[in-house]
Scaffold this active site. Sequence first.
Site, short mmCIF file in Angstrom:
data_model
loop_
_atom_site.label_atom_id
_atom_site.label_comp_id
_atom_site.label_asym_id
_atom_site.label_seq_id
_atom_site.Cartn_x
_atom_site.Cartn_y
_atom_site.Cartn_z
N GLU A 120 -6.29 -7.45 -1.17
CA GLU A 120 -6.75 -7.46 -0.32
C GLU A 120 -8.79 -6.75 0.37
O GLU A 120 -8.48 -6.12 -0.89
CB GLU A 120 -6.37 -6.16 0.36
CG GLU A 120 -4.84 -6.23 1.16
CD GLU A 120 -4.23 -5.30 2.72
OE1 GLU A 120 -4.94 -4.78 2.99
OE2 GLU A 120 -3.32 -4.82 2.57
N GLU A 158 0.96 -1.49 -0.03
CA GLU A 158 -0.15 0.11 0.11
C GLU A 158 1.05 1.47 -0.37
O GLU A 158 0.90 1.67 1.05
CB GLU A 158 -0.79 -0.32 1.78
CG GLU A 158 -1.69 -1.08 1.23
CD GLU A 158 -2.69 -1.44 2.28
OE1 GLU A 158 -4.22 -1.92 1.69
OE2 GLU A 158 -2.13 -0.58 3.00
#
Length: 685
Positions: A319, A162
């Site tokens: 995710e 991320e």
Amino acid sequence: MISTLLSQLQHGPDGDPTPRLAYGADYNPEQWPREVWEEDVRLMREAGVTIVSVGIFSWARIQPAENEWDFTWLDEVMDLLYAGGIGVDLATATASPPPWLSTAHPEILPVTASGETLWPGGRQHWRPTSPVFRDHALRLVRKMAERYANHPALVAWHVSNELGCHNIYDYSDDAARAFRDWLRARYSTLDGLNHAWGTAFWSQRFSDWEQILPPRLAASYPNPTQQLDFKRFSSDALKEYLRAERDLLREITPGVPVTTNFMVMGGTKGMNYADWADEIDFVSNDHYVLPGPQDRDELSFSANLVSGVAGGRPWFLMEHSTSAVNWQPVNLAKRPGDLARDSLLHVAHGADAVCFFQWRQSAAGAEKYHSAMVPHAGRDSEVFRAVADLGHTLRTLAPVAGTEREPARVGIVFDWESWWASEQDSHPTSRLDYRQEALDWYSALLALGVRADIVTTRTDLDRYEVLIAPVLHMVSAALSKELTRYVEHGGHLVTTYFSGVVDENDHIWLGGYPGALRELLGISIEEFGPLLDGDTVELEPGPDGGTTGTLWTDRITVTDPEVEVLSHYRGGPYAGRPAVTRRTVGRGSAAYVSTRLGVDGLTGLLPRLLAPADVRSELPDGARGSVELIVRRGADSRYLFLVNRTDETVPLTGLSGELLIGHAGDDGAPVLSPRDVAVLRQPAT
């Protein structure tokens, strides 16, 4: 090449020649004692897991001190997973530096606009432009790549994690030096920079590069083009870091695909993912449902946008959550059926992998209340049963793997730079929400049962008969020319308030708004009319009655006789003036909507805007508004994903095909239970 790289993930380490949809999670065995690991692999096989991401936050475990390395535990984990037939998307472990590094080198820590240091204790406490951090991180990447280059479990590399989630904007001295280098490359000369930034205003003209800083906390509004360029630079700085890890991995393991997980969701806007997509071998994304009336519409919008960023090619959901997250003000558990529907919506929009954060719910740490595939309650739980059921469903949908999303007839343009620029300070209103406006148009199309793709300005626009560009605030001369060509050749453009107003330097297009689009639209606007909170304007009744506008109005003057006024303002200071216009241009048309109508207002207006292209719903009458249709296409088959947007049962009479998943009614047609998904296979035509 991309299909070859994807196939490595679709087939996994067991060499099974049959393509499949990958299924799995982030796996963090370092959080658990050794005796849990074998049970994990057994439960993964029971759930149908085929891939896991390992090592994401393992730097401190792998490198306990600067000159100390411990790979023994990770070797064992890799071996166990391979023995269980589970592929590994191996993270480079660089997402969060270990305590010894930030203690020895506090100069790697990010600095806020007000000069505060962001200290260790959370995660991502590093500067994207720090040479010290990069040296240590790339040393770790090299060690990882050299050790696992030939491990049979390795199917992909996962760069960091991320990128930019918590450290996109750093205002440190490292960032200042890198920003100046970036500006030199962009403008070449100080005269070029001074012109672009409009530094004649407020005595801001620079006479030396060293005078230039990031837009730190200032006495008043920082220079707007400086702010915009710092956003561009910050996205580029992380992209350059991504490249550094990627290039090292490709050098050592040239046959292993490289990805990093984007965050196309909610308000994550600092990273220009359309610009990043070509830097990796396949696009991956993280997404979490946000609470609100458009929660599943936002999920669909985000997944759709990921497909647009990926150029329509398959991508990977790295995710999402099985149930509740831990970081919202109130963290609600998902209802029965939501886990499968959320997952399959991503698959419908092109995901060839469905992965969760995380495999086993943590017993300690900041995310211990975040749901997982194996919850605190363990295997004997509703969540794990739903996880195993989804694994079975994904095996059934294996024929979908590798197919691409079939283009719709309508495209919605999403432009990161217009998003950045339109929401800066010192504007007519601070209430403008670029992403929400785009989502409203998308929700309205869903309500009408009309398929639409979310696309970027890099997309081939000619594939769409209708192109909707809400708040396309920043329009260069080249983009203006391209949109004009699109319309003249038969495309139908729809745009909105605050569009076409500035160029790529955030300079106003002079001569009246909407600036770069003024001639194409055949209108001129002398002055904006933003609305105060709570104020509304009424538009003259349409086919379904009156329409209410909020946020914005425009004082429009029609300048071309080919312009048709589709709606006027009925009250307020602009009563009687045009509110919605459309101009016929060549074989196409260009329409303008001058106020925020919301989902209901747009649902009423859109049929008129779609009419010139004769765009209609592909769904049976009874399913429009209740069902979302997404289509994936292979060489021989089309796969119709039909997603129930409601809590009611919806029959799909009139649709035919082989029912891969779902339930059929007495007439043989699919019937969608509340929050259900059906997939029909039809021959490709």
